[in-house]
Design a protein around this motif. Structure first.
Motif, PDB file in Angstrom:
ATOM      1  N   VAL A 162       7.081   6.390  -3.316  1.00 17.65           N
ATOM      2  CA  VAL A 162       7.343   5.066  -3.989  1.00 17.65           C
ATOM      3  C   VAL A 162       7.402   3.908  -3.052  1.00 17.65           C
ATOM      4  O   VAL A 162       6.674   2.725  -2.959  1.00 17.65           O
ATOM      5  N   CYS A 163       8.104   4.283  -1.989  1.00 19.47           N
ATOM      6  CA  CYS A 163       8.232   3.156  -0.877  1.00 19.47           C
ATOM      7  C   CYS A 163       6.961   2.978  -0.061  1.00 19.47           C
ATOM      8  O   CYS A 163       6.415   1.914   0.165  1.00 19.47           O
ATOM      9  N   ILE A 164       6.128   3.781   0.134  1.00 17.47           N
ATOM     10  CA  ILE A 164       4.909   3.930   0.658  1.00 17.47           C
ATOM     11  C   ILE A 164       3.923   3.327  -0.135  1.00 17.47           C
ATOM     12  O   ILE A 164       3.127   2.288   0.380  1.00 17.47           O
ATOM     13  N   ILE A 165       3.822   3.336  -1.449  1.00 18.44           N
ATOM     14  CA  ILE A 165       2.951   2.659  -2.237  1.00 18.44           C
ATOM     15  C   ILE A 165       3.484   1.286  -2.288  1.00 18.44           C
ATOM     16  O   ILE A 165       2.395   0.539  -2.268  1.00 18.44           O
ATOM     17  N   ILE A 166       4.786   0.878  -2.235  1.00 20.57           N
ATOM     18  CA  ILE A 166       5.002  -0.609  -2.260  1.00 20.57           C
ATOM     19  C   ILE A 166       4.432  -1.405  -1.138  1.00 20.57           C
ATOM     20  O   ILE A 166       3.733  -2.224  -1.425  1.00 20.57           O
ATOM     21  N   SER A 400      -7.359  -6.478  -8.216  1.00 21.45           N
ATOM     22  CA  SER A 400      -6.686  -5.772  -9.200  1.00 21.45           C
ATOM     23  C   SER A 400      -6.753  -4.239  -9.230  1.00 21.45           C
ATOM     24  O   SER A 400      -5.772  -3.519  -9.062  1.00 21.45           O
ATOM     25  N   LEU A 401      -8.109  -4.128  -8.993  1.00 22.29           N
ATOM     26  CA  LEU A 401      -8.531  -2.418  -9.047  1.00 22.29           C
ATOM     27  C   LEU A 401      -7.930  -2.007  -7.786  1.00 22.29           C
ATOM     28  O   LEU A 401      -7.492  -0.841  -8.027  1.00 22.29           O
ATOM     29  N   LEU A 402      -8.181  -2.632  -6.719  1.00 21.87           N
ATOM     30  CA  LEU A 402      -7.567  -1.898  -5.417  1.00 21.87           C
ATOM     31  C   LEU A 402      -6.179  -1.645  -5.486  1.00 21.87           C
ATOM     32  O   LEU A 402      -5.734  -0.544  -4.931  1.00 21.87           O
ATOM     33  N   HIS A 403      -5.392  -2.604  -5.947  1.00 21.16           N
ATOM     34  CA  HIS A 403      -3.933  -2.351  -6.239  1.00 21.16           C
ATOM     35  C   HIS A 403      -3.839  -1.029  -7.051  1.00 21.16           C
ATOM     36  O   HIS A 403      -2.948  -0.266  -6.772  1.00 21.16           O
ATOM     37  N   ILE A 404      -4.248  -0.947  -8.138  1.00 22.71           N
ATOM     38  CA  ILE A 404      -4.115   0.316  -9.103  1.00 22.71           C
ATOM     39  C   ILE A 404      -4.759   1.491  -8.487  1.00 22.71           C
ATOM     40  O   ILE A 404      -3.894   2.570  -8.664  1.00 22.71           O
ATOM     41  N   ALA A 405      -5.786   1.382  -7.776  1.00 24.57           N
ATOM     42  CA  ALA A 405      -6.349   2.615  -7.265  1.00 24.57           C
ATOM     43  C   ALA A 405      -5.214   3.132  -6.279  1.00 24.57           C
ATOM     44  O   ALA A 405      -5.122   4.383  -5.998  1.00 24.57           O
ATOM     45  N   THR A 406      -4.779   2.169  -5.465  1.00 25.92           N
ATOM     46  CA  THR A 406      -3.591   2.630  -4.274  1.00 25.92           C
ATOM     47  C   THR A 406      -2.638   3.182  -4.841  1.00 25.92           C
ATOM     48  O   THR A 406      -2.305   4.315  -4.209  1.00 25.92           O
ATOM     49  N   VAL A 407      -2.023   3.055  -5.987  1.00 27.56           N
ATOM     50  CA  VAL A 407      -0.892   3.629  -6.804  1.00 27.56           C
ATOM     51  C   VAL A 407      -1.347   4.742  -7.344  1.00 27.56           C
ATOM     52  O   VAL A 407      -0.653   5.774  -6.828  1.00 27.56           O
TER      53      VAL A 407
END
Length: 527
Positions: A162-166, A400-407
């Protein structure tokens, strides 16, 4: 974190908060996809070099290499010795090539050369490689922190993930690179501190470590005979060269960084900075493994608890005390090498320094996972979603897609790490999986670069043959005894070597045959 003094806990919390704050700081600039994936090409070369070094110096190195050296010898160090040659090829040919194309994805070129199938195949290989890499690193970090905290490995992976994703979602590639600069310093300092503490706790010091290491053949680089069945010097050298060629030339983690530099020259220098830092740093981790072997040889009573833990993990939950005891007696150093450094940290590192060491291990994991998440999201967005689903995607939708895909890839990496719980060696698992997934795309890429006359048809046939070879080399060991003669006789690290060469050489051969047939046909045509 129970079991840790409050001062150590504060250091760890400060480190984690600091990484998140970096992401928040760079989130101000992340208003478009170009900034998120390229940082607008404004990162200095030295920072990119430290970033690549930090990605190489993952928890697979931090924990897996000492564990490997403890359980065997320095044979795996030959992997690092192969890096300069791979770096020379990459800086001379690959960096200028990628900079000239301007494509953020390392795989767009394959579609231009051979068609959409080639691009898709390489993307699938890359994403599978990233999941294997992130999974092994999540597992490595959980392995060490479990020994320190007593918490379950699953919980540790989730909290760290979770920390890395943030910070990766907030800050994009710029946050990834600058956090890795900090992490490169933290993890190197942490390794030096661990080595110092081992030597100071070792009766007889350095001379005793050398004495025990020599008697147990711990400093061997492997057999120099032309043997490709066992893990000889030449097998690891070839494996290292092909894997590092894939890293520098085909891995989106590294290719994407070339675009963040201000020039091709700065990008090439970043590769060499990584090499000159990583080779001695990896040697230090082998020294740590050998020093730990000597320490536990002098203190054999300390091994009992480690063997018990490994036996409990390998057996079913309802295993009897007798079954656990019997398994403990059969365990060899190679079976519990990955547990040794975490055990030393728990028992011998004084309060106040544990927090620094844990932060170093965290940084070793976070640097590679964050870059893997960012590059995987970039590849998914550019090579899959935009290519097949929505070519006219708007800038806002793209970000937005880049953010979602990263998660999404962060969560998948955590899942892969949880699935690896109980493996014998982190380093062995990562080497085997990366060799399998990387072999195909490296062979195809080299065919596209080196053989300009090779077209779609020849490349497709060569790739299919290469895949068959890779599958055979990987799974033929499972064949029944009566078909033993069909099993792969070579060492598993040769999969990437043979797989890559199969695709490249078959492609070149098919191209030559086609050209010869065309010439013959032209010669027989009536004038």
């Amino acid at each position: 974190m129970k079991g840790l003094p409050i001062f150590d806990l504060v250091i760890i919390v400060i480190y984690l908060i600091g990484m998140i704050l970096v992401g928040i700081y760079f989130s101000r600039n992340n208003k478009n996809s170009d900034q998120f994936t390229k940082a607008s090409g404004l990162i200095p070369g030295w920072a990119i070099g430290l970033s690549i070094y930090a990605t190489f110096l993952s928890s697979n190195t931090f924990l897996g290499v000492p564990g490997k050296a403890f359980g065997s010898n320095w044979n795996a160090f030959v992997f690092s010795l192969s890096m300069p040659l791979a770096a020379w090829v990459a800086s001379k040919y690959f960096v200028p090539f990628y900079r000239s194309t301007g494509e953020i994805s390392a795989y767009t070129h394959l579609e231009h050369r051979f068609g959409a199938w080639a691009r898709t195949y390489a993307v699938v290989c890359f994403l599978l490689t990233q999941l294997a890499r992130m999974g092994s690193i999540f597992f490595g970090i959980a392995l060490s922190l479990q020994a320190l905290t007593g918490y379950s490995m699953q919980m540790i992976m989730v909290v760290m993930g979770v920390c890395i994703i943030i910070y990766t979602v907030l800050g994009g590639i710029e946050a990834v690179i600058w956090t890795e600069v900090v992490q490169a310093v933290v993890k190197t300092f942490g390794a030096l501190l661990i080595l110092y503490l081992i030597i100071t706790n070792m009766p007889g010091g350095v001379s005793k470590v050398i004495e025990i290491g020599k008697s147990a053949d711990k400093f061997s680089l492997g057999s120099f005979s032309p043997d490709f069945i066992s893990s000889s010097f030449w097998v690891v050298l070839l494996y290292g060269f092909f894997i590092n060629l894939n890293n520098f030339g085909m891995d989106q983690n590294y290719v994407q960084r070339y675009h963040t530099a201000s020039s091709s020259k700065a990008a090439s220098r970043s590769i060499w900075l990584c090499v000159w830092l990583y080779v001695p740093a990896s040697l230090m981790f082998f020294v740590i493994g050998s020093a730990l072997y000597a320490y536990y040889e002098v203190n054999p009573d300390l091994i009992a608890s480690i063997k018990h833990q490994v036996a409990v993990e390998r057996l079913p939950l309802n295993a009897s005390v007798t079954e656990i005891t019997d398994l403990e007696k059969t365990l060899q150093p190679a079976d519990y090498g990955d547990k040794i450094m975490p055990h030393f940290m728990v028992t011998k590192i004084p309060a106040g320094l544990v927090g620094l060491i844990v932060s170093a291990i965290l940084s070793a994991a976070m640097s590679t996972i964050s870059s893997g998440m960012n590059s995987s999201a970039t590849v998914f967005t550019v090579d899959i979603y935009k290519r097949y689903f929505k070519p006219d995607i708007t800038e806002k939708q793209n970000l937005s897609l880049l953010h979602i895909a990263t998660v999404g890839f962060g969560l998948l990496g955590m899942g892969a790490g949880i699935a690896m719980i109980g493996v014998k060696s982190i380093l062995d698992v990562w080497w085997e999986l990366s060799g399998i997934f990387a072999a195909g795309m490296l062979g195809l890429f080299l065919l596209g670069i080196a053989s300009r006359q090779t077209k779609n048809h020849e490349a497709f046939i060569a790739t299919m043959i290469g895949i068959v070879v890779i599958i055979w080399m990987t799974f033929s060991a499972l064949l029944p005894a009566q078909y033993e003669f069909l099993r792969n006789p070579l060492h598993k690290n040769m999969i990437i070597v043979i797989g890559t060469l199969s695709i490249f050489l078959v492609g070149v051969l098919l191209t030559k045959l086609k050209n010869r047939n065309l010439k013959s046909a032209d010669g027989n045509m009536p004038v």
